[in-house]
Design an enzyme around this catalytic site. Structure first.
Site, PDB file in Angstrom:
ATOM      1  CG  ASP A 187      -5.962  -2.629   4.932  1.00 16.32           C
ATOM      2  OD1 ASP A 187      -6.727  -1.873   3.860  1.00 16.32           O
ATOM      3  OD2 ASP A 187      -5.280  -3.389   4.810  1.00 16.32           O
ATOM      4  CB  CYS A 223      10.113 -36.740  -2.705  1.00 14.91           C
ATOM      5  SG  CYS A 223      11.324 -35.238  -2.257  1.00 14.91           S
ATOM      6  CE1 TYR A 255     -16.095   4.529   7.261  1.00 15.62           C
ATOM      7  CE2 TYR A 255     -15.854   2.517   7.999  1.00 15.62           C
ATOM      8  CZ  TYR A 255     -15.770   2.963   7.124  1.00 15.62           C
ATOM      9  OH  TYR A 255     -15.132   2.824   5.717  1.00 15.62           O
ATOM     10  CB  SER A 264     -11.193   6.392  -1.773  1.00 20.90           C
ATOM     11  OG  SER A 264     -11.010   6.528  -3.232  1.00 20.90           O
ATOM     12  CG  LEU A 265     -11.502   9.243   3.384  1.00 25.40           C
ATOM     13  CD1 LEU A 265     -11.438   8.923   4.701  1.00 25.40           C
ATOM     14  CD2 LEU A 265     -12.315  10.427   2.905  1.00 25.40           C
ATOM     15  CD  GLU A 285     -15.407   7.997  12.091  1.00 23.86           C
ATOM     16  OE1 GLU A 285     -15.313   7.273  11.194  1.00 23.86           O
ATOM     17  OE2 GLU A 285     -16.398   8.782  12.262  1.00 23.86           O
ATOM     18  CG  ASP A 312      -2.019  -0.764   1.285  1.00 24.73           C
ATOM     19  OD1 ASP A 312      -2.169  -1.588  -0.038  1.00 24.73           O
ATOM     20  OD2 ASP A 312      -2.837  -1.067   1.897  1.00 24.73           O
ATOM     21  CB  CYS A 338      13.071 -32.556  -6.031  1.00 19.53           C
ATOM     22  SG  CYS A 338      13.149 -32.659  -4.218  1.00 19.53           S
ATOM     23  CE  LYS A 359     -15.553   9.724   8.203  1.00 19.39           C
ATOM     24  NZ  LYS A 359     -16.723   8.667   8.843  1.00 19.39           N
ATOM     25  CB  CYS A 408       9.251 -33.039  -5.857  1.00 20.35           C
ATOM     26  SG  CYS A 408      10.008 -34.436  -5.669  1.00 20.35           S
ATOM     27  CE  LYS A 419      -3.017   3.547   3.935  1.00 26.85           C
ATOM     28  NZ  LYS A 419      -3.011   3.308   2.595  1.00 26.85           N
ATOM     29  CD  GLU A 434     -13.579  -0.343   5.013  1.00 28.17           C
ATOM     30  OE1 GLU A 434     -12.557  -0.465   4.129  1.00 28.17           O
ATOM     31  OE2 GLU A 434     -14.045   0.778   5.267  1.00 28.17           O
ATOM     32  CE  LYS A 449      -7.432   4.352   4.951  1.00 23.16           C
ATOM     33  NZ  LYS A 449      -7.157   3.213   4.385  1.00 23.16           N
ATOM     34  CE1 TYR A 504      -2.627   2.149  -6.718  1.00 24.78           C
ATOM     35  CE2 TYR A 504      -3.204   3.316  -4.861  1.00 24.78           C
ATOM     36  CZ  TYR A 504      -3.377   3.144  -6.014  1.00 24.78           C
ATOM     37  OH  TYR A 504      -4.688   3.174  -6.677  1.00 24.78           O
ATOM     38  CG  ASP A 505      -0.914   5.015  -0.291  1.00 22.71           C
ATOM     39  OD1 ASP A 505      -1.922   4.596  -0.892  1.00 22.71           O
ATOM     40  OD2 ASP A 505      -0.985   4.578   0.859  1.00 22.71           O
ATOM     41  CB  CYS A 558      14.408 -37.060  -4.228  1.00 24.65           C
ATOM     42  SG  CYS A 558      12.700 -36.430  -5.570  1.00 24.65           S
ATOM     43  NE  ARG A 595     -14.667   4.130  -2.260  1.00 23.66           N
ATOM     44  CZ  ARG A 595     -13.971   3.952  -1.116  1.00 23.66           C
ATOM     45  NH1 ARG A 595     -12.916   3.006  -1.253  1.00 23.66           N
ATOM     46  NH2 ARG A 595     -14.057   4.491   0.024  1.00 23.66           N
TER      47      ARG A 595
HETATM   48 ZN   LIG Z   1      11.667 -34.758  -4.394  1.00 25.46          ZN
END
Ligand SMILES: [Zn+2]
Length: 677
Positions: free
Chosen positions: A127, A441, A235, A92-93, A123, A35, A418, A300, A436, A324, A183, A125, A38-39, A421, A146
């Protein structure tokens, strides 16, 4: 980045990457970056857009066919669900990891309202998966995701089984129409339960509760969705008629509480940004105790009129922000990559790390999942990597810090053989994992034996990892049935055994011959079959013999057995190796029948049940039959003699009465648990 042309190319690239990640996160519920990373991308894009493309389009470029529009709210809609339009957009916020951004947010609002301090609410957040529940005169009519913020997928059917979802607010006065936002989440406990089941069944593990919850909400098979326990917490206020029904967010929160719907534990009204900041810090200290995963605080404006006045941009409201918390992550050295062989032969690459402290534990191993994952992230031995222990679960390698990469490192080459083996590894079409293929094995044999002896299967004392290892290495045991041919003399060959301890082990093994049928079924290690399925199979077929002869069709008809599992069971009993082993187990005197005398035991005797509302997994008649077979009594009306009221959706007066006289109330799920115990 000086000129517009360069900026354009860069912005286009960022937009493309973000859209790809959105697709993975929202639609496939399977993100490939953290996350935070990404942010970071989103923030970089926003800053560039602000400078070079404030109106969301390059005037000279938007005609071009490869112009990419700036991504707005991530879109979770899938074709298989019908869309429904939100009464009020579900945005979204804006979010930030930076304290200064939070105070800037306050500054902007104070300017709008020409005030020196503003009242906020703080409040957690959560996930989870954002959801909007519509109530008409107090009755829930719809649950919608959403989606793109304007319209989302109607997932009502998949959510109705959620134990704590309110379907009836049954308290007046109420607004005529009300959208409550909240959520859907999966508790850490349930997440671990599912992963343990999967581990036992030899399936790949889910990465985190949020993605699993999102995947479950969008499952096309509601029957499958019911098997995973989701919960909801509410919420937020969406659309409301009359629109001035609530004047404060704190008042709305109080109403939610009064209606008895699940709400967040942490809710504080404050009168300034400074106070809000204290509250945020406090939240960070207590949030780990909540059942739901949290990753920040939401701040908020408390006044709903002020919220309306502050308004929204096309992407997010101006009256709220998410702050966050940094997740638990550390940089460390990846010293080696080793291969683990599971009991079904699955090869799991594991990162050996220089030990680091993460979320209060020392982490020295992290799963790398599979070959594709290593290739995609270009993980190399000798790299510095970022390790995250998200939501206190399995540590993960999030990314490689390529800036520190030593030029001498080379791409990791996934082994072709493997490690134990030396068989050539195979990979079936559509599967991520290499396997394998050799049933001989030694690593697989060890894992199978350990699993067979584990507490959830045959529960054999004194047969731990070290003992199993020696038994296999000295060729004393090659398959499960060999365990029952061991003698005290043979055990005495192992390191660390004296006469007494050898006898104890033999005694435990012999004792295990009498275990219940489901334990044996589970212990066989049939792919996809965990304890729950083993119990279902045992109840249905009553003997190992009958199960081995069952058809695919008979298997599929069992509640809880899907196509994949049926196929796996059917094939298991048609492999020569397995047939030989099972015949041997029978010959060696293991109990292979379901013991009806103990099954029709009386452990519910003296208990009186009343069933009300609709049940999902059994009809009421069938449920009554099962309760009675276990010695319990089923009665039609609630009285002081009632031990339990089992309440399904739609339960009415009986539920009221049971509550008023203090009778214990069970959900259907809790009843099933009681029965299966
Ligand atoms: Zn194996």
């Amino acid at each position: 980045m000086g000129n517009e042309k360069e900026a354009f190319v860069h912005i286009q690239n960022l937009r493309k990457r973000i859209l790809e990640h959105d697709e993975k996160y929202y639609k496939l519920a399977n993100p490939i970056i953290s996350d935070q990373a990404y942010d970071q991308l989103k923030k970089e894009l926003e800053e560039l857009e602000l400078t070079f493309d404030p109106l969301g389009l390059f005037p000279s470029k938007q005609e071009s066919k490869d112009y990419i529009k700036s991504p707005d709210v991530g879109d979770d809609r899938l074709e298989s669900f019908s869309s429904h339009r939100h009464l009020n957009p579900m945005l979204s916020l804006d979010n930030t990891y930076d304290r200064n951004d939070f105070f800037d947010f306050d500054k902007r609002l104070r300017k709008i309202f020409e005030s020196s301090s503003l009242p906020y609410v703080v409040e957690p957040k959560i996930d989870g998966v954002a959801i909007s529940l519509t109530f008409k005169n107090g009755i829930m009519t719809r649950a919608v995701t959403r989606g793109n913020g304007i319209e989302g997928d109607d997932v009502t059917k998949n959510l109705l089984h959620i134990r704590n979802i309110p379907t009836d607010l049954s308290s007046f006065p109420l607004p005529e129409i009300l959208e409550i936002r909240g959520e859907i989440y999966m508790s850490h406990e349930e997440f671990e339960r599912i992963n343990k089941e999967r581990e036992k069944a030899g399936l790949p593990l889910f990465a985190n509760p949020r993605n699993l919850a999102a995947g479950t909400v969008k499952l096309l098979d509601p029957k499958e969705a019911r098997k995973r326990k989701l919960e909801v917490v509410l919420y937020g206020l969406g659309g409301c008629e009359p629109s001035n029904y609530f004047s404060l967010q704190s008042q709305f929160h109080e109403s939610l509480k009064n209606w008895g719907v699940p709400v967040v534990e942490f809710f504080q009204s404050v009168s300034s940004a400074e106070e809000a900041w204290q509250s945020i810090t406090m939240l960070d200290n207590v949030r780990h105790e909540y059942a739901y995963p949290t990753d920040g605080a939401v701040i908020k404006l408390n006044s709903i009129e002020m919220q309306k006045k502050a308004g929204s941009t096309s992407k997010a409201p101006r009256w709220a922000i998410a702050y966050k918390f940094e997740s638990e992550r550390q940089s460390t050295l990846l010293e080696d990559i080793i291969m683990q062989v599971g009991r079904t032969g699955t090869i799991t690459p594991v990162a050996c790390l220089r030990p680091v402290q993460l979320a209060g534990t020392t982490v020295s191993r992290a799963s790398l999942h599979n070959a594709d994952e290593i290739q995609r992230k270009d993980i190399r031995i000798g790299d510095r990597v970022i390790v995250e222990k998200a939501g206190e679960i399995i540590p993960q390698v999030i990314e490689v810090e390529k800036q520190y990469r030593n030029q001498e490192t080379t791409s990791f080459i996934f082994p072709k053989f493997c490690p134990t083996c030396q068989s050539s590894l195979v990979r079936s079409e559509g599967e991520a994992a290499w396997r394998c293929p050799s049933s001989a094995c030694p690593d697989q044999t060890k894992a199978r034996l350990q699993y067979f002896a584990s507490r959830n299967c045959m529960d054999i004392d004194h047969l731990g990892e070290a003992v199993v290892e020696q038994l296999v290495e000295r060729n004393l045991v090659c398959r499960i049935s060999d365990l029952y041919k061991l003698t005290t003399e043979k055990i005495l060959q192992l390191d660390g055994f004296a006469h007494k301890s050898a006898q104890n082990l033999i005694h435990s093994i012999v004792q295990s011959k009498d275990r219940e049928l489901w334990r044996l079924l589970c212990g066989l290690g049939i792919k996809h079959v965990g304890t729950a399925a083993a119990k279902d199979l045992s109840n249905k077929f009553l003997s190992l013999q009958a199960l081995t002869e069952s058809s695919r069709q008979e298997l599929i008809e069992i509640d809880g057995v899907g196509d994949t599992m049926a196929e796996s069971i059917f094939n298991f009993f048609r492999e020569e190796e397995n047939v030989l082993m099972i015949n041997e187990l029978i010959r060696l005197g293991l109990k292979t029948n379901y013991d009806l005398s103990t099954a029709k035991s009386s452990y519910l005797s003296g208990k009186t049940f009343v069933l009300t509302g609709s049940l999902v997994s059994h009809t009421r008649e069938k449920a009554s039959e099962i309760i009675e077979s276990l010695g319990g009594k089923v009665s039609a009306s609630v009285s002081s003699k009632t031990s339990y009221l089992v309440a399904g959706p739609g339960a009415g007066s009986k539920l009221q009465k049971a509550k008023s006289i203090g009778v214990e109330i069970l959900s259907e799920e809790e009843l099933l648990k009681l029965i299966n115990n």
